[in-house]
Scaffold this motif. Structure first.
Motif, PDB file in Angstrom:
ATOM      1  N   ARG A 167       0.979  -1.183   0.003  1.00  0.00           N
ATOM      2  CA  ARG A 167      -0.042  -0.202  -0.026  1.00  0.00           C
ATOM      3  C   ARG A 167       0.864   1.400   0.034  1.00  0.00           C
ATOM      4  NH1 ARG A 167      -3.136  -3.368   3.265  1.00  0.00           N
ATOM      5  NH2 ARG A 167      -1.925  -2.630   5.133  1.00  0.00           N
ATOM      6  N   ALA A 170       2.284   1.905  -3.660  1.00  0.00           N
ATOM      7  CA  ALA A 170       1.155   2.317  -4.345  1.00  0.00           C
ATOM      8  C   ALA A 170       0.692   3.778  -4.378  1.00  0.00           C
ATOM      9  CB  ALA A 170      -0.068   1.346  -4.453  1.00  0.00           C
ATOM     10  N   LYS A 173       3.379   6.499  -5.236  1.00  0.00           N
ATOM     11  CA  LYS A 173       3.240   6.620  -6.811  1.00  0.00           C
ATOM     12  C   LYS A 173       1.954   7.636  -6.923  1.00  0.00           C
ATOM     13  CE  LYS A 173       5.512   2.162  -8.267  1.00  0.00           C
ATOM     14  NZ  LYS A 173       5.472   1.069  -9.068  1.00  0.00           N
ATOM     15  N   ALA A 198      -4.115   3.550  -8.584  1.00  0.00           N
ATOM     16  CA  ALA A 198      -3.161   3.268  -7.511  1.00  0.00           C
ATOM     17  C   ALA A 198      -4.047   1.981  -6.597  1.00  0.00           C
ATOM     18  CB  ALA A 198      -3.385   4.547  -6.534  1.00  0.00           C
ATOM     19  N   CYS A 201      -3.131  -1.275  -8.514  1.00  0.00           N
ATOM     20  CA  CYS A 201      -1.869  -1.703  -8.183  1.00  0.00           C
ATOM     21  C   CYS A 201      -1.784  -2.558  -7.018  1.00  0.00           C
ATOM     22  CB  CYS A 201      -0.993  -0.331  -8.287  1.00  0.00           C
ATOM     23  SG  CYS A 201      -0.449   0.304  -9.906  1.00  0.00           S
ATOM     24  N   ILE A 202      -2.498  -1.948  -5.965  1.00  0.00           N
ATOM     25  CA  ILE A 202      -2.261  -2.555  -4.800  1.00  0.00           C
ATOM     26  C   ILE A 202      -2.996  -4.012  -4.892  1.00  0.00           C
ATOM     27  CG2 ILE A 202      -3.290  -2.486  -2.432  1.00  0.00           C
ATOM     28  CD1 ILE A 202      -3.516   0.650  -2.468  1.00  0.00           C
ATOM     29  N   GLU A 214       5.192  -1.126 -15.521  1.00  0.00           N
ATOM     30  CA  GLU A 214       3.934  -0.318 -15.361  1.00  0.00           C
ATOM     31  C   GLU A 214       3.185  -0.667 -16.775  1.00  0.00           C
ATOM     32  OE1 GLU A 214       3.079   4.474 -15.638  1.00  0.00           O
ATOM     33  OE2 GLU A 214       4.018   3.586 -14.097  1.00  0.00           O
ATOM     34  N   VAL A 217       1.050  -3.744 -16.067  1.00  0.00           N
ATOM     35  CA  VAL A 217       0.220  -3.268 -14.985  1.00  0.00           C
ATOM     36  C   VAL A 217      -1.143  -2.592 -15.928  1.00  0.00           C
ATOM     37  CG1 VAL A 217      -0.889  -1.778 -13.174  1.00  0.00           C
ATOM     38  CG2 VAL A 217       1.408  -3.019 -13.275  1.00  0.00           C
ATOM     39  N   THR A 322     -11.533  -2.818  -7.042  1.00  0.00           N
ATOM     40  CA  THR A 322     -11.030  -1.411  -7.709  1.00  0.00           C
ATOM     41  C   THR A 322     -12.183  -0.395  -8.043  1.00  0.00           C
ATOM     42  OG1 THR A 322      -9.298  -3.035  -8.814  1.00  0.00           O
ATOM     43  CG2 THR A 322      -9.756  -0.630  -9.568  1.00  0.00           C
ATOM     44  N   HIS A 469      -8.631   0.825   2.739  1.00  0.00           N
ATOM     45  CA  HIS A 469      -8.069   1.232   1.319  1.00  0.00           C
ATOM     46  C   HIS A 469      -8.740   2.935   1.384  1.00  0.00           C
ATOM     47  CE1 HIS A 469      -6.628  -2.590  -0.566  1.00  0.00           C
ATOM     48  NE2 HIS A 469      -6.113  -2.109   0.473  1.00  0.00           N
TER      49      HIS A 469
END
Length: 522
Positions: A167, A170, A173, A198, A201-202, A214, A217, A322, A469
């Motif tokens: 976490r 991410a 970033k 983000a 990604c987590i 990247e 992803v 997500t 989150h």
């Protein structure tokens, strides 16, 4: 239907329409017979009231003519037909429940009876491997095995703490992306796009536990969006006899499924290879959801999940957390922009615990105003206005009405969370209502006041992860930046639309100003 001109002669033109004419004729004959059978059956049932519909299509035509999205169509019908009503959408019967009391009776008091799922359309069944997922599985041994594994082996508080580093990376970033975007646009940023990436990604790291650049992803993210799009309901989901007219769409869906398998299986095999590698650096790799699935024992089955099933379960993990989280954060930032006083209180709550130190997941547990804000956010803006569709195990009654086994039982969450019998000034956004000392149970176990994650046996297994989150992302974003209205969206409008979740009708664009560290002040 306009007949196109043809240079190949009338015989070719007429022959090309023969399959269409035959299909339509077969549809009409079958539909009439089906309708007569349904009419006879429905006369013996006492279903909840609802708008009268047309033969065969039910309320589908009225819905289409309304020009509204489904969430707005139901919103306008609810005051007319009350806390439980029926919509006939082609071959499907939808029973809409918006009563707090009836929801508690169904999901808690009689939870097992309402704990299964309705039939799936053929396309969705392919993507779910015939209901081999936690959310789609029928109530029974497969569901128990999959849910137990996800909850105890992946989503417990102990396990979630193990992903603190994931976490942090991410969110670092995310802050970098926001700062970079604002520097190139005179302070302007798009909230949902950055937050969604983000969160993804987590979850990707939690799911597969393998290193990805990247580009990879972004490729997996693009694929997951394609899966969601292809699973959007089509007309033939409600009128199956129209299926032959949607063969092109079905082929496109199968192509997406094949792409999904081809994309994710290499990641699955990469992780399997790493787990078999005896070298110390590989053995120290972090835990992943996929690790729990390779040898998962399912009640009533001898074999572990195959490749297609592993792809399905990993996709469920990614897609389930997500957009719901990202949507909630976007609404949250919009509320902070709308009310700078609330934003100031939230910032003060964060720095009172962290000072100049970067906020962590452990910190958010100690922030009463942040937790109050998150609950009020989910009360006013649940990511979806309907919990996942339920069905009953056998014919039963609710509220004095019949609930047949083939009905889709839909729990409409929005009016429950704004019921004036449960809330003071329910239409107002007031985090302070959760600071009164009287805790509100968002699981619905004691009473249903708000159930943004559903309730009962089929409550969302990711509740703890979702709360963490959302709270952590909001805390970090407020700790780093002051959030202001963009000139093109001043004031912020809270109109909504349904995409994968209920999102802002106009995606939020905001202006950010980096905050000074506390030690920088004189």
């Amino acid at each position: 239907m306009a007949v196109p001109s043809s240079s190949t002669g009338s015989s070719a033109s007429s022959s090309s329409f023969t399959p269409i004419i035959f299909t339509l004729a077969a549809f009409l004959v079958s539909a009439v017979l089906l309708h007569l059978g349904r009419r006879s059956k429905s006369k013996s049932l006492s279903l909840p009231p609802g708008p009268p519909g047309w033969p065969i299509v039910g309320n589908l035509l009225q819905f289409a003519q309304s020009g509204k999205q489904f969430i707005h169509y139901v919103r306008d019908l609810q005051p007319i037909y009350g806390p439980i009503f029926t919509l006939r959408m082609g071959s499907r019967t939808l029973i809409i429940i918006s009563s707090n009391e009836l929801a508690h009776e169904a999901l808690i008091d009689r939870g097992q009876m309402f704990a299964t799922r309705p039939r799936e359309n053929p396309t969705r069944a392919v993507f779910s491997c015939n209901k081999f997922t936690v959310n789609a599985a029928l109530h029974g041994p497969v569901w128990r095995s999959l849910r137990r594994n996800m909850v105890y082996n992946m989503l417990s508080n102990t396990r979630l703490r193990e992903f603190q580093d994931v976490r942090e990376v991410a969110l670092d970033k995310l802050i970098e992306r926001l700062r970079s975007e604002s520097e190139s646009t005179e302070g302007s940023v798009l909230v949902l796009r950055n937050v969604r990436f983000a969160v993804f990604c987590i979850l990707l790291a939690m799911c597969f536990g393998v290193d990805m650049d990247e580009k990879t992803v972004e490729n997996v993210d693009r694929l997951m969006k394609k899966v969601l799009i292809v699973l959007n309901p089509r007309l033939d989901d409600y009128l199956p006899l129209l299926g032959p007219l949607f063969s092109k769409q079905r082929r496109e869906a199968m192509d997406v499924r094949e792409e999904q398998i081809q994309t994710l299986v290499p990641l699955i095999e990469q992780r399997r290879s790493e787990l078999r590698d005896p070298s110390p650096e590989k053995k120290s790799r972090s835990f992943a959801y996929l690790d729990t699935l390779f040898d998962l024992k399912i009640e009533g089955r001898k074999s572990a999940p195959n490749h297609a099933e592993l792809v399905t379960l990993c996709s469920e993990f990614l897609n389930g957390g997500t957009d719901t989280t990202a949507t909630a954060v976007e609404w949250g930032i919009a509320r902070l922009i709308e009310n700078p006083e609330i934003q100031s209180k939230l910032y003060a709550d964060v720095v009172s615990i962290t000072g100049d130190r970067t906020v962590s997941g452990k910190d958010v547990e100690q922030m009463p105003y942040l937790n109050a804000f998150t609950k009020e956010l989910l009360r006013k803006h649940p990511p979806t206005y309907f919990s996942l569709t339920h069905a009953v195990l056998e014919p039963t009654k609710l509220g004095g009405y019949d609930i047949p086994t083939d009905a889709n039982v839909e729990f409409y969450l929005k009016p429950m969370a704004e019921n004036p019998k449960c809330w003071t000034e329910p239409t107002q956004f007031q985090p302070e209502r959760f600071l009164s000392g009287k805790e509100t149970d968002i699981t619905g176990a004691t009473e249903v006041k708000m159930i943004p994650f559903g309730a009962g046996r089929r409550i969302c297994p990711g509740l703890a992860m979702g709360m963490l989150h959302i709270s952590l992302m909001l805390a970090r974003m407020v700790q780093e930046f002051e959030w202001l209205a963009h000139p093109s969206q001043d004031p912020v409008r809270f109109d909504e639309k349904l995409e994968f979740t209920v999102v802002m009708e106009k995606s939020l664009q905001a202006v950010i100003r980096p905050r000074k560290k506390l030690g920088d002040y004189p």
